[in-house]
Write a protein that holds these residues in place. Structure first.
Motif, PDB file in Angstrom:
ATOM      1  N   ALA A  85      -1.368 -16.371  12.312  1.00 28.83           N
ATOM      2  CA  ALA A  85      -2.096 -15.736  11.112  1.00 28.83           C
ATOM      3  C   ALA A  85      -2.667 -14.664  10.918  1.00 28.83           C
ATOM      4  O   ALA A  85      -2.595 -13.866  10.200  1.00 28.83           O
ATOM      5  N   ASP A  86      -3.500 -14.571  12.205  1.00 33.59           N
ATOM      6  CA  ASP A  86      -4.246 -13.287  12.437  1.00 33.59           C
ATOM      7  C   ASP A  86      -3.304 -11.859  12.551  1.00 33.59           C
ATOM      8  O   ASP A  86      -3.263 -10.805  11.891  1.00 33.59           O
TER       9      ASP A  86
ATOM     10  N   LYS B 254      -2.840  -8.749   9.797  1.00 36.95           N
ATOM     11  CA  LYS B 254      -2.730  -7.449  10.387  1.00 36.95           C
ATOM     12  C   LYS B 254      -1.648  -6.629   9.987  1.00 36.95           C
ATOM     13  O   LYS B 254      -1.801  -5.392   9.623  1.00 36.95           O
ATOM     14  N   ASN B 255      -0.365  -7.274  10.177  1.00 32.56           N
ATOM     15  CA  ASN B 255       0.848  -6.620   9.838  1.00 32.56           C
ATOM     16  C   ASN B 255       0.790  -6.479   8.222  1.00 32.56           C
ATOM     17  O   ASN B 255       1.447  -5.278   7.814  1.00 32.56           O
ATOM     18  N   ILE B 256       0.254  -7.220   7.318  1.00 30.79           N
ATOM     19  CA  ILE B 256       0.359  -7.165   5.947  1.00 30.79           C
ATOM     20  C   ILE B 256      -0.548  -5.957   5.595  1.00 30.79           C
ATOM     21  O   ILE B 256      -0.284  -5.143   4.718  1.00 30.79           O
ATOM     22  N   THR B 257      -1.745  -6.072   6.064  1.00 31.97           N
ATOM     23  CA  THR B 257      -2.627  -5.010   5.905  1.00 31.97           C
ATOM     24  C   THR B 257      -2.086  -3.537   6.368  1.00 31.97           C
ATOM     25  O   THR B 257      -2.274  -2.673   5.621  1.00 31.97           O
ATOM     26  N   ARG B 258      -1.571  -3.486   7.215  1.00 34.99           N
ATOM     27  CA  ARG B 258      -0.799  -2.052   7.941  1.00 34.99           C
ATOM     28  C   ARG B 258       0.157  -1.813   6.807  1.00 34.99           C
ATOM     29  O   ARG B 258       0.462  -0.667   6.424  1.00 34.99           O
ATOM     30  N   GLU B 259       1.115  -2.802   6.614  1.00 35.90           N
ATOM     31  CA  GLU B 259       2.157  -2.382   5.581  1.00 35.90           C
ATOM     32  C   GLU B 259       1.638  -1.899   4.473  1.00 35.90           C
ATOM     33  O   GLU B 259       2.076  -0.871   3.577  1.00 35.90           O
ATOM     34  N   HIS B 260       0.563  -2.560   3.824  1.00 41.59           N
ATOM     35  CA  HIS B 260      -0.156  -2.193   2.539  1.00 41.59           C
ATOM     36  C   HIS B 260      -0.648  -0.771   2.664  1.00 41.59           C
ATOM     37  O   HIS B 260      -0.458  -0.081   1.492  1.00 41.59           O
ATOM     38  N   GLU B 261      -1.297  -0.527   3.690  1.00 46.32           N
ATOM     39  CA  GLU B 261      -1.967   0.917   3.747  1.00 46.32           C
ATOM     40  C   GLU B 261      -0.694   2.045   4.064  1.00 46.32           C
ATOM     41  O   GLU B 261      -1.215   3.250   3.268  1.00 46.32           O
ATOM     42  N   LEU B 262       0.269   1.650   4.573  1.00 49.66           N
ATOM     43  CA  LEU B 262       1.353   2.588   4.542  1.00 49.66           C
ATOM     44  C   LEU B 262       2.079   2.726   3.247  1.00 49.66           C
ATOM     45  O   LEU B 262       2.115   4.015   2.812  1.00 49.66           O
TER      46      LEU B 262
END
Length: 156
Positions: free
Chosen positions: A83-84, A88-96
């Protein structure tokens, strides 16, 4: 000069034999029946676009800092559960995605300023007809008349 593809996926003619005629010096294109652009309205459009460019550049700097932090933190996944890692992956994809959107809007705003300087602001990049003063005031980065924008959207 060959045709080039814009960020919006529209093919435009190059400068030699361009489909977009240049407005007379000091005049911006308007549709029949519209009032001509006043110097104050032109200054307001320029000011709005310049403010947008500054805002987007600042946003991009912030996004790059965020991404640097996210990339640094993503390397240390020791002890993270699935889950962590997923968060982190979703947050990174969103920021990209946010950074890519800001970059595209920055390019559009800079292009609009170039068109303003060249006297082609308010002319459709496909057919060369006036886009319309009201549309330009509502969406200062517009490069297509309503008809050509609808055709573009139908093509997907």
């Amino acid at each position: 000069m060959a045709a080039k593809k814009t960020a919006g996926g529209v093919t435009t003619a190059g400068e030699a034999g361009a489909a977009v005629p240049q407005a007379r010096a000091g005049e911006l294109a308007v549709r029949p029946g519209e009032e001509p652009w006043t110097p104050e309205e032109v200054a307001e459009a320029r000011s709005e676009l310049q403010a947008e460019v500054l805002r987007l550049r600042s946003e991009l700097v912030h996004s790059e800092e965020e991404l640097t932090g996210l990339m640094r933190d993503s390397g240390d996944g020791a002890g993270d559960d699935q889950a962590d890692t997923g968060t982190k992956n979703i947050t990174r994809e969103h920021e990209l995605a946010l950074a890519a959107n800001a970059r595209e809007m920055l390019e559009q705003s800079e292009h609009a300023l170039e068109r303003l300087d060249a006297g082609t602001y308010g002319l459709c990049e496909v057919c060369g007809k006036p886009i319309g003063k009201a549309r330009m005031q509502a969406f200062p980065r517009a490069t297509l008349c309503v008809e050509d924008k609808q055709k573009q959207e139908r093509r997907g």
